[in-house]
Design an enzyme around this catalytic site. Structure first.
Site, PDB file in Angstrom:
ATOM      1  N   LYS A 223      31.049  37.408  41.821  1.00 44.03           N
ATOM      2  CA  LYS A 223      30.342  38.733  41.376  1.00 44.03           C
ATOM      3  C   LYS A 223      29.333  38.790  40.496  1.00 44.03           C
ATOM      4  O   LYS A 223      28.810  37.692  40.263  1.00 44.03           O
ATOM      5  CB  LYS A 223      31.641  38.834  40.984  1.00 44.03           C
ATOM      6  CG  LYS A 223      33.144  39.156  42.022  1.00 44.03           C
ATOM      7  CD  LYS A 223      34.222  39.901  41.260  1.00 44.03           C
ATOM      8  CE  LYS A 223      35.685  40.689  42.342  1.00 44.03           C
ATOM      9  NZ  LYS A 223      36.911  40.201  40.564  1.00 44.03           N
ATOM     10  N   ARG A 257      41.255  34.865  44.027  1.00 43.60           N
ATOM     11  CA  ARG A 257      40.717  34.570  45.436  1.00 43.60           C
ATOM     12  C   ARG A 257      39.277  34.661  45.116  1.00 43.60           C
ATOM     13  O   ARG A 257      38.627  34.688  44.784  1.00 43.60           O
ATOM     14  CB  ARG A 257      41.357  36.006  45.034  1.00 43.60           C
ATOM     15  CG  ARG A 257      40.892  37.703  46.302  1.00 43.60           C
ATOM     16  CD  ARG A 257      41.113  38.962  45.581  1.00 43.60           C
ATOM     17  NE  ARG A 257      40.746  39.681  46.912  1.00 43.60           N
ATOM     18  CZ  ARG A 257      39.555  40.340  47.221  1.00 43.60           C
ATOM     19  NH1 ARG A 257      38.877  39.990  45.958  1.00 43.60           N
ATOM     20  NH2 ARG A 257      39.862  41.360  47.406  1.00 43.60           N
TER      21      ARG A 257
END
Length: 280
Positions: A223, A257
């Site tokens: 991210k 995740r």
């Protein structure tokens, strides 16, 4: 006694970290948009993750990256259903990343094992769609809503607000199904309406988010909160992503995740070995 997490056809004893692998069946996801857009590519990727030791496969048919377009339910199902059909007997749980109640109903009818909702089941009809199933349910905390989910709210007390949100959603779920708690996982929603500082603060405060003893999931892989900190492009964020997953587990995450399954699994094996020695 170790807590158990009911995930559809599967049950996890949470005595070790669980690795969820990301399969984006989309043309525009921020990390791998288009790479696994074809059915064959997505299936091959899934089986590679299984070989690498993944515990859960998380399949998404709509990107949530900044600036991405919303897609219709029919288009989302067109992307998802062939992959679900091909993987339904692959030996690991299938999680579907969606916030649409009609999609939830459709995939639950195909016996998927988990619904991962970035809107935290706030859409009208979402709770009704999943409450009577046996699916695992990931309730994510998003500042804002689906239309402004990547705007930041720097003055917000994110830990306090997350706890208020989780408590409210769990209370509502219990009204639908009093035995639902062993199926719920909470996700602080890193990157969704938070500043970089808020994202890392949430990781440091994970244990304060364990509302009603629910397991915690963290999704930080590749991210922008990583890229902006280490000044690396998406393709160069492997080491930092794995490090952040490992640190998240050390601060209390039960599920991570990730895109990079093999590297994360290897790193967690080392952490598990260290923890096992400490317990002797």
């Amino acid at each position: 006694m170790d807590k158990k997490f009911q995930c559809g056809r599967f049950e996890f004893v949470l005595n070790r970290p669980i690795v969820m692998g990301i399969i984006n069946v989309t043309p525009d996801s921020f990390s791998d948009g288009g790479v696994y857009y074809s059915i064959d590519a997505a299936i091959n990727r899934a089986y590679k993750m299984i070989d690498d030791g993944v515990d859960i496969l998380d399949i998404g048919g709509e990107s949530s990256r900044p600036g991405s377009d919303r897609v219709s339910s029919s288009e989302e199902l067109k992307r998802l259903l062939p992959v679900i059909e091909s993987l339904k007997n692959c030996g690991v749980p299938l999680s579907i990343d969606t916030y649409k109640p009609d999609i939830m109903k459709s995939v639950i009818s195909m016996n998927v094992d988990m619904i991962n909702d970035i809107c935290g089941f706030t859409k009208p009809g979402a709770m009704e769609a999943v409450a009577s199933s046996n699916c695992g349910l990931c309730v994510m905390y998003m500042n804002g809503n689906i239309s402004n989910m990547h705007d930041c709210f720097p003055n917000m007390d994110v830990v306090k607000d997350a706890n208020i949100f989780f408590t409210k959603q769990l209370s509502s779920f219990i009204k639908y199904n009093s035995s639902i708690m062993n199926r719920i996982v909470l996700d602080p929603g890193l990157g969704f309406g938070k500043t970089i500082e808020q994202n890392y603060y949430l990781i440091s405060q994970l244990e304060k988010l364990r509302v009603l003893s629910c397991p915690l999931m963290v999704g930080v892989s590749r991210k922008s909160m990583i890229g902006k900190l280490v000044d690396r492009s998406v393709s160069e964020r492997l080491c930092a992503s794995v490090s952040c997953a490992l640190i998240s587990v050390m601060y209390g995450a039960n599920i991570v995740r990730v895109h990079d399954v093999a590297e994360t699994v290897d790193s967690l094996k080392i952490l598990n070995a260290i923890n096992s020695n400490e317990a002797r």
